[in-house]
Design a protein around this motif. Structure first.
Motif, short mmCIF file in Angstrom:
data_model
loop_
_atom_site.label_atom_id
_atom_site.label_comp_id
_atom_site.label_asym_id
_atom_site.label_seq_id
_atom_site.Cartn_x
_atom_site.Cartn_y
_atom_site.Cartn_z
N PHE A 41 0.89 -0.94 -0.09
CA PHE A 41 0.03 0.03 0.04
C PHE A 41 0.94 1.30 0.01
O PHE A 41 2.11 0.96 0.36
CB PHE A 41 -1.20 -0.06 1.20
CG PHE A 41 -0.39 0.06 2.42
CD1 PHE A 41 -0.08 1.33 3.27
CD2 PHE A 41 -0.19 -0.91 3.12
CE1 PHE A 41 0.43 1.42 4.33
CE2 PHE A 41 0.70 -0.92 4.40
CZ PHE A 41 0.93 0.31 5.08
N GLN A 42 0.33 2.43 -0.40
CA GLN A 42 1.04 3.65 -0.63
C GLN A 42 1.06 4.39 0.58
O GLN A 42 -0.22 4.40 1.19
CB GLN A 42 0.43 4.43 -1.82
CG GLN A 42 0.80 3.90 -3.23
CD GLN A 42 2.38 3.58 -3.44
OE1 GLN A 42 2.94 4.61 -3.36
NE2 GLN A 42 2.84 2.45 -3.94
N VAL A 43 1.95 5.12 0.94
CA VAL A 43 2.08 6.05 2.19
C VAL A 43 2.45 7.45 1.37
O VAL A 43 3.60 7.58 0.84
CB VAL A 43 3.01 5.55 3.14
CG1 VAL A 43 3.18 6.94 4.19
CG2 VAL A 43 2.74 4.48 3.74
N THR A 44 1.71 8.60 1.60
CA THR A 44 1.61 9.69 0.93
C THR A 44 1.62 10.93 1.83
O THR A 44 1.01 10.78 2.65
CB THR A 44 0.87 9.75 -0.41
OG1 THR A 44 -0.57 9.94 0.14
CG2 THR A 44 0.90 8.71 -1.28
N ALA A 45 2.11 11.78 1.35
CA ALA A 45 2.02 13.09 2.07
C ALA A 45 2.43 14.12 1.01
O ALA A 45 3.43 14.14 0.22
CB ALA A 45 2.99 13.50 3.02
N THR A 46 1.64 15.31 0.66
CA THR A 46 2.11 16.46 -0.01
C THR A 46 2.21 17.67 0.58
O THR A 46 1.51 18.08 1.56
CB THR A 46 0.90 16.54 -0.91
OG1 THR A 46 0.45 15.57 -1.63
CG2 THR A 46 1.18 17.79 -1.93
N ILE A 47 3.44 18.04 0.56
CA ILE A 47 3.83 19.44 1.53
C ILE A 47 3.73 20.34 0.39
O ILE A 47 4.28 20.40 -0.89
CB ILE A 47 5.24 19.24 1.72
CG1 ILE A 47 5.64 18.00 2.58
CG2 ILE A 47 5.85 20.50 2.68
CD1 ILE A 47 4.80 17.61 3.71
N VAL A 48 3.15 21.37 0.72
CA VAL A 48 3.08 22.73 -0.05
C VAL A 48 4.02 24.02 0.22
O VAL A 48 4.38 23.75 1.60
CB VAL A 48 1.61 23.32 0.14
CG1 VAL A 48 0.60 22.34 -0.39
CG2 VAL A 48 1.33 23.79 1.37
N SER A 49 4.30 24.83 -0.53
CA SER A 49 5.11 26.04 -0.08
C SER A 49 4.24 26.82 0.74
O SER A 49 3.12 27.02 0.56
CB SER A 49 5.57 26.70 -1.60
OG SER A 49 6.34 25.62 -2.43
N ALA A 50 4.80 27.37 1.70
CA ALA A 50 4.17 28.23 2.51
C ALA A 50 5.31 29.18 2.93
O ALA A 50 6.24 29.09 2.81
CB ALA A 50 3.86 27.58 3.67
N CYS A 51 4.64 30.66 3.35
CA CYS A 51 5.37 31.81 3.56
C CYS A 51 4.84 32.70 4.73
O CYS A 51 3.68 32.84 4.55
CB CYS A 51 6.06 32.61 2.54
SG CYS A 51 7.24 31.95 1.33
#
Length: 179
Positions: A41-51
């Motif tokens: 199974f896949q383990v995922t996370a999406t990190i976005v740019s932030a300031c």
């Protein structure tokens, strides 16, 4: 022993041996038929740019004597920029609330009622590059986020105190970070 007893005993032995063989076969077949199955199974996370950006007031002084203070009068303030690691950013400043337009950088003015006091904001200690939004001969401050707070200096200058009316002068400048 009679013939019936002998046959019965023989039959019981055969049944016992058969049961033992059956039990051994059953145990062997359970072991032999055991198997495994697996999957992934896949383990995922999406990190976005932030300031984020915050700033401190630029205070040229609270008791400026226009007859005794040399001009130009300089001051420094700081902005604190925190951007996620490797995120490119650009910080712009508008011309202030009293300039008559967001990009009217030549008219940056602090006010005290109807009285005005001109000033300018710069990117450099030599106060040669006007900090603005990249239009009207102004520049922005660019950088790359590290995930930690980065301090940017805002260099201010009041070019002249000639004929200034005494009072407390203020302006509000909007800081924008683009990433």
């Amino acid at each position: 022993m009679n013939q019936f007893s002998t046959r019965t005993a023989q039959t019981i032995r055969q049944v016992a041996v058969g049961l033992a063989l059956l039990a051994t076969a059953a145990a062997t077949s359970v072991t032999a038929t055991a198997s495994t199955a697996n999957t992934t199974f896949q383990v995922t996370a999406t990190i976005v740019s932030a300031c984020t950006v915050s700033g401190s007031s630029l205070n040229f002084g609270s008791a400026i004597d226009p007859l005794a203070t040399a001009t130009p009068l300089d001051g420094v303030s700081t902005l604190t920029v925190t951007c996620s690691n490797t995120t490119p950013y650009a910080v712009s400043l508008n011309a202030g609330a009293n300039a008559g337009g967001a990009s009217n950088f030549g008219a940056r003015t602090m006010k005290n009622g109807a009285n005005t006091l001109g000033y300018q904001l710069y990117l450099d200690t030599g106060r040669t590059t006007v900090w603005g939004d990249g239009t009207a001969s102004s520049s922005t401050k660019t950088g790359t986020g590290s995930g930690s707070a980065q301090t940017l200096s805002v260099y201010g200058r009041i070019p002249s105190l000639a004929n200034v009316v005494p009072g407390a002068y203020t302006d509000t400048v909007t800081v924008t970070i683009t990433y």
